[in-house]
Write an enzyme that holds these catalytic residues in place. Structure first.
Site, PDB file in Angstrom:
ATOM      1  CG  ASP A   1      36.584  91.850  12.854  1.00 54.55           C
ATOM      2  OD1 ASP A   1      37.651  91.835  13.511  1.00 54.55           O
ATOM      3  OD2 ASP A   1      35.470  92.009  13.384  1.00 54.55           O
ATOM      4  CD  GLU A   2      32.935  94.986  12.738  1.00 53.76           C
ATOM      5  OE1 GLU A   2      31.742  95.190  12.498  1.00 53.76           O
ATOM      6  OE2 GLU A   2      33.375  94.805  13.889  1.00 53.76           O
ATOM      7  CB  VAL A   3      40.445  97.668   9.472  1.00 52.58           C
ATOM      8  CG1 VAL A   3      41.517  98.734   9.655  1.00 52.58           C
ATOM      9  CG2 VAL A   3      40.900  96.344  10.082  1.00 52.58           C
TER      10      VAL A   3
ATOM     11  CG  HIS B   1      37.493  95.137  16.784  1.00 51.11           C
ATOM     12  ND1 HIS B   1      36.249  95.407  17.310  1.00 51.11           N
ATOM     13  CD2 HIS B   1      37.291  94.844  15.472  1.00 51.11           C
ATOM     14  CE1 HIS B   1      35.328  95.261  16.362  1.00 51.11           C
ATOM     15  NE2 HIS B   1      35.933  94.926  15.237  1.00 51.11           N
TER      16      HIS B   1
ATOM     17  CG  ASP C   1      36.271  91.604   7.619  1.00 50.42           C
ATOM     18  OD1 ASP C   1      35.805  90.551   8.100  1.00 50.42           O
ATOM     19  OD2 ASP C   1      35.771  92.715   7.829  1.00 50.42           O
TER      20      ASP C   1
END
Length: 485
Positions: free
Chosen positions: A278-280, A218, A331
Site C-alpha cells: 500500500d501507499e507507494v 513503508h 492497492d
C-alpha cells in the site's frame, strides 16, 4: 435473577441461545472439568489442559488455589449436576461459553442459569492488527491483547511488526535490520524467543499469528540495516541523499527478500503472510535515472503502477514458492497487478459507499476479501463511537451470493501513531468488541445497537475483572472496578 439478565454478559451473541430462570449453585471446591470417554481429545491435549486451568481462574477468581481442578467435560450427555460441551474440534471446544455463563453474588456464591447454546462463527477470519513499528509495544502488552482477543473470539493476530519508523523484529539472517533499524537495538526489539512466546500464547487461545512485512513502501527503517535495498532519490542529476521505496530494478533486492521470507517461513508457522503493497510514493522512482531507464527497457512508459506491479508480482511469487498464501492491501488490486487467485485482498480505504464498491469489484474478479476500512479504531471521537463499528454490514454490497461468500471476514486495526502501552488497552477495549460480534454473530439477531449496549456494558465489566483496562461505555460502574496492573 432472570435468565435475560445473564444474557447481558454474553459477548459475542451466540447463533442460538435458550436460557431459563432456573439456576444452579456451583461450588468451587467440587467444580471440575473432565474429558468424556468418547472424546477424541483427552488429558495430555496441551491446548485444552491449559485452557481448563485458565477457565477455572476466570470462573472462580477468588477461590483458593488448592481448590482448583483441571478436568473438563467434552462430548458428554447433560446429567444431574453436570454440563456438556460438544465441539467438532479442539478450537471449537476452546471457544465454548463455560466461563461467560457463570456469575457470582458477593464473590461468595456462584450460579449458572439453565442454558442451551448452539454456536459457530459467521466469518472464518476475525482479525486484530497491532502496529509495533510506530511505537514499540512491550511483550506483555501484546500478550494481554491476545487474552482479550480470546475473550472476544477474535482468531487472527495481524502483527504489523515493522514499518518506516522502526524495525523491531530481530532477524537471525539479517541482524543489522534491527540493530540499526529499531528505536533501540537492545530494549526495543522482538527477539526470536519473544516471537515464539507470542505465537505459543496465541495458539493456546486459538489465535493465529500472521506477520506483515510491508513493501515496497513503508520501508525506511529497513534501509538502515540493508545497504542498496532502498531506491536513491535524485535532485536533478545528482543523488539527494534521501531514499524512497524498495529498489525494484535490482536482482539483489529479490535475493534479499527471498532470504528474509525463507526465515519468516521457519519462524511464523501460519500458512498466510501479509505482504502489504500500500501507499507507494512514486516520486523517488521517477527521479532516479536508473529506474527511468529500466522503465523504458521494460516498456512501462511513464506508468509507475506497472513498476509496482512488477515488484509485487515477484514478491508474491517468492511467497507462493514457500507455500505461503499472500494477503495484500487493496492497492495491489487497484493497480491491476497480476496476482494468484488464492491471494486475499484487504480493503482499508474509504467511506461505506467506497468500500462497498471495492467489495463488489474484488469479489467479481474472484478474489477473497477482508474488510478493515470501517474498523480503523485508532481514529477516536467523543462519545460512543463503537456504535458505528457495530452497524457495519460486511456483505451489504451489490453482488451474487457467490461473491458475498468470498468475504471471509475482517479485522480491527489499531495503528500506532498515537498509541503505545500507556493507552493501548483502553483504546482497543471494549471498542473492538463491536467488530468482534459483527464478525461472529448472526447479523439479524444483532442489528439493534441499543439492545446490544447493556450486554456490552456487562461484558466490559467482565474484561475489567480479568485485568483488561477496558474504557467505560458511558456513565456507570462495575461491581469489580479495575485495581491496577
Amino acid at each position: 435473577m432472570s435468565g435475560v439478565w445473564r444474557l447481558f454478559g454474553v459477548w459475542p451473541m451466540p447463533q442460538q441461545i435458550t436460557q431459563s430462570t432456573d439456576r444452579y449453585l456451583l461450588s468451587p471446591q467440587s467444580f471440575s472439568f473432565s474429558y468424556s470417554k468418547d472424546s477424541a481429545a483427552q488429558s495430555g491435549c496441551s491446548v485444552l489442559d491449559s485452557a481448563f486451568k485458565r477457565y477455572y481462574s476466570l470462573i472462580f477468581p477468588d477461590a483458593a488455589d488448592g481448590a482448583r481442578k483441571t478436568e473438563f467435560s467434552i462430548n458428554t450427555l447433560v446429567a444431574a449436576g453436570a454440563a456438556a460441551l460438544k465441539a467438532q474440534s479442539v478450537w471449537g471446544a476452546l471457544r465454548g461459553r463455560v466461563y461467560s455463563l457463570i456469575y457470582s453474588l458477593h464473590c461468595i456464591y456462584y450460579f449458572v442459569n439453565k442454558t442451551e447454546i448452539q454456536d459457530f462463527p459467521r466469518f472464518e477470519f476475525r482479525g486484530l492488527l497491532l502496529d509495533t513499528s510506530r511505537h514499540y509495544l512491550p511483550l506483555n502488552a501484546i500478550l494481554k491483547t491476545l487474552d482479550a482477543m480470546a475473550y472476544s473470539k477474535f482468531n487472527v493476530f495481524h502483527w504489523h511488526i515493522v514499518d518506516d519508523p522502526s524495525f523491531p523484529y530481530q532477524s537471525y539472517s539479517y541482524p543489522d535490520l534491527s540493530s540499526k533499524g529499531a528505536f533501540h537495538p537492545m530494549t526495543h526489539i522482538y527477539t526470536q524467543s519473544d516471537v515464539k512466546r507470542v505465537i505459543s500464547h496465541a495458539r493456546m487461545r486459538g489465535i493465529r499469528v500472521i506477520p506483515e512485512f510491508d513493501t515496497p513502501g513503508h520501508t525506511q527503517s529497513w534501509g538502515k540495516g540493508q545497504p542498496n535495498l532502498l531506491t536513491p532519490c535524485y535532485k536533478g542529476d545528482v543523488p539527494s541523499g534521501t531514499f524512497g521505496p524498495v529498489n525494484p530494478i535490482l536482482d539483489s533486492t529479490y535475493q534479499f527478500m527471498s532470504g528474509l521470507f525463507k526465515e519468516m517461513k521457519s519462524v511464523f508457522p501460519d500458512s498466510y503472510v501479509h505482504l502489504g503493497g500500500d501507499e507507494v510514493n512514486f516520486a523517488c522512482w521517477k527521479s532516479n535515472p536508473n529506474v527511468r531507464a529500466f522503465m523504458t527497457k521494460m516498456g512501462f512508459g511513464h506508468d509507475y503502477t506497472k513498476l509496482e506491479s512488477y515488484y509485487i508480482e515477484n514478491i508474491v511469487n517468492i511467497s507462493s514458492a514457500l507455500n505461503k498464501t499472500p494477503i495484500v492491501w487493496q492497492d495491489v488490486f487497484d493497480y491491476r497487478e497480476r496476482i494468484p487467485k488464492d491471494t486475499v485482498l484487504e480493503i482499508w480505504k474509504g467511506v461505506p459507499a467506497d468500500y462497498r464498491t471495492e467489495l463488489a469489484k474484488i469479489t467479481h474478479a474472484g478474489y477473497r476479501v477482508l474488510l478493515s476500512a470501517p474498523w480503523y479504531i485508532n481514529h477516536i471521537s467523543y462519545g460512543q463511537d463503537w456504535r458505528n463499528s457495530y452497524t457495519v454490514q460486511p456483505q451489504n454490497f451489490s453482488g451474487t451470493d457467490q461473491q458475498k461468500a468470498l468475504v471471509i471476514g475482517g479485522e480491527v486495526c489499531m495503528w500506532g501513531e498515537y498509541v503505545d502501552a500507556t493507552n493501548l488497552h483502553p483504546r482497543l477495549w471494549p471498542r473492538a468488541c463491536a467488530a468482534a460480534e459483527r464478525l461472529w454473530s448472526n447479523e439479524e439477531m444483532t442489528s439493534n445497537v441499543d439492545q446490544a449496549f447493556p450486554r456490552l456494558e456487562k461484558f466490559r465489566c467482565s474484561l475489567i475483572r480479568r485485568g483488561i483496562q477496558a474504557e467505560p461505555l458511558f456513565v456507570g460502574y462495575c461491581k469489580d472496578e479495575y485495581r491496577g496492573v
